[in-house]
Write a protein that holds these residues in place. Structure first.
Motif, short mmCIF file in Angstrom:
data_model
loop_
_atom_site.label_atom_id
_atom_site.label_comp_id
_atom_site.label_asym_id
_atom_site.label_seq_id
_atom_site.Cartn_x
_atom_site.Cartn_y
_atom_site.Cartn_z
N PRO A 1 3.61 3.40 2.63
CA PRO A 1 4.58 3.17 1.55
C PRO A 1 3.95 3.44 0.19
CG PRO A 1 4.49 1.30 3.06
CD PRO A 1 3.33 2.17 3.36
N TYR A 2 4.75 4.02 -0.71
CA TYR A 2 4.26 4.26 -2.05
C TYR A 2 4.47 3.01 -2.88
CZ TYR A 2 3.64 9.18 -1.11
OH TYR A 2 3.22 10.38 -0.60
N ALA A 3 3.60 2.05 -2.77
CA ALA A 3 3.65 0.82 -3.52
C ALA A 3 2.34 0.68 -4.28
CB ALA A 3 3.86 -0.37 -2.58
N SER A 4 2.30 -0.27 -5.19
CA SER A 4 1.09 -0.51 -5.95
C SER A 4 0.97 -1.99 -6.26
CB SER A 4 1.10 0.30 -7.25
OG SER A 4 -0.01 -0.04 -8.06
N LYS B 1 -2.50 5.93 -10.39
CA LYS B 1 -1.55 6.94 -9.92
C LYS B 1 -1.67 8.15 -10.83
CE LYS B 1 0.48 4.14 -6.93
NZ LYS B 1 0.47 4.34 -5.47
#
Lengths: 285, 140
Positions: free
Chosen positions: B29-32, B130
């Motif tokens: 997942p593209y989470a941060s 990012k």
């Protein structure tokens, strides 16, 4: 009113141009003003006059109406005395005016009672809030050496609204509710070639959330703003016609809205989606 | 014969489904944990050869450090030009819940460039970054 002579004068000549259906719709108006009463009388006159010239059966024959009245209402069980002689013309007027809303003689007193109850309840609430330590009356009270009066809360009472107003942003978008125990920070202004924004942090002892509103200089740059998200599905929430997208990013919940023209609002933090929705609900329309 | 064909098709379908599940397990997942939202845009400036890189990074909390760690400038053909490192002195790094600004770069007038902008945020001992690639812009 003297129905034969007509007392409306030339003021309402335009009623002659309206259809009977339109005239009957007008009769449903209700007001205590003298002017409205005169207007409604004029409408009644026009309807009655037209029916006399070209009977359509819309208004029953007077003799028939009188017979019906004697049969159905002036009975031995419910007999009542009419004050004075009832002319056939007045009976005819009452049949025509039956489309009007029935105005109760108690209506003025009912309005006064509602207003009085509202004032009592408002005062009771203010006293209750005052008892919690919040100086409600002080906040509302304004006086000089000569006069005293109450004032409604202004932008000065909500620093977020003031900050938005100072930056030329719609101050009605400022939230007016947030979870108990959170205190707002001083609004901060952020600026670049792309947008200008006002950001506020709300904190309590354990956690925080943030309110950000940005105004983009160029609508075409808005899609460049990327939000991080995890695999949790995005939820939508609509209030005042604004659709917010509620995004999950690990421990952070993020709600975002755009007007599609220049504004973007973000609310994010480690608060629940329901709390975010309550904050959204407090933003004006 | 028909039953055999149906069985073969069913097996093919079953294997396809299993493969899908396996692939899904590999997707990250593209989470941060520290970055909530980000933006980087490069546009031509008003001065000759000026390129203006605007950036925005929003942290998920109060960051001890956040902003732009590097800006890598490339020509439109992909050839590397220069790297600008972010510091508090040049204004590319700050602290707080967000960092927003515009950085001015002197390029060769008439040439086409793009930039790779790396944005970061550090909250406590956790840091994440990012990278955003801008559109290609002609230096005025």
């Amino acid at each position: 009113m003297n129905i034969q002579n007509g007392s409306s004068g030339r003021k309402y000549d335009f009623l002659e141009q309206l259809s009977v259906e339109d005239l009957e719709s007008l009769l449903r108006l209700s007001s205590d003003s003298v002017e409205t009463e005169a207007f409604l009388d004029a409408v009644t006159e026009v309807i009655v006059e037209r029916e006399r010239k070209a009977p359509t059966g819309r208004i029953p024959d007077v003799d028939t109406a009188w017979a019906e009245f004697q049969r159905d209402y002036n009975t031995a069980k419910e007999r009542f005395q009419l004050a004075g002689k009832e002319s056939k013309a007045i009976v005819e007027e009452r049949r025509v005016a039956s489309g009007r809303k029935q105005r109760s003689p108690l209506r003025p007193w009912r309005s006064v009672a509602v207003i009085a109850a509202t004032l009592v309840i408002s005062l009771a609430c203010m006293v209750g809030v005052q008892a919690t330590g919040l100086d409600v009356f002080g906040a509302l009270a304004r006086w000089t050496e000569e006069t005293f009066h109450y004032a409604l809360p202004t932008a000065e009472d909500n620093p977020i609204r003031e900050a938005l107003r100072n930056q030329g942003l719609p101050e009605e978008l400022a939230p007016t509710w947030w979870p108990e125990g959170f205190l707002p920070s001083e609004p901060e202004v952020y600026e670049s070639d792309i947008f200008r924004g006002v950001y506020i942090t709300f904190e309590n002892e354990d956690c925080a959330f943030r309110f950000r509103i940005r105004k983009f200089a160029n609508q075409m740059d808005m899609p460049q703003l990327d939000y991080e998200k995890d695999s949790y599905p995005i939820e939508t929430y609509v209030n005042y016609g604004r659709m917010f997208y509620i995004i999950s990013n690990l421990d952070d919940t993020w709600a975002t809205w755009t007007d599609g023209i220049s504004l973007v609002i973000d609310i994010d933090g480690n608060i629940t989606p329901d709390e975010i929705k309550s904050i959204i609900n407090s933003m004006g329309g | 014969m028909k039953r055999k064909i149906a069985l073969i098709l069913a097996l093919i379908l079953a294997f396809s489904c299993l493969s899908t599940f396996a692939l899904a397990a590999e997707i990250i997942p593209y989470a941060s944990p520290t970055i909530g939202a980000k933006l980087a845009i490069m546009k031509a400036g008003t001065k000759t050869g000026e390129l203006r890189i605007s950036y925005s990074v929003d942290a998920t909390g109060d960051a001890t450090k956040l902003g732009v760690s590097t800006i890598k400038i490339y020509k439109s053909d992909g050839s590397y030009v220069e790297t600008i490192k972010g510091t508090t002195d040049n204004g590319l790094v700050s602290s707080g819940i967000s960092h927003v600004g515009t950085y001015s770069y002197n390029a060769v007038s008439g040439q086409y460039y793009y930039a790779e902008v790396t944005l970061f945020a550090t909250i406590g001992s956790t840091s994440d970054s990012k990278t955003v690639t801008t559109a290609t812009v002609k230096a005025p």
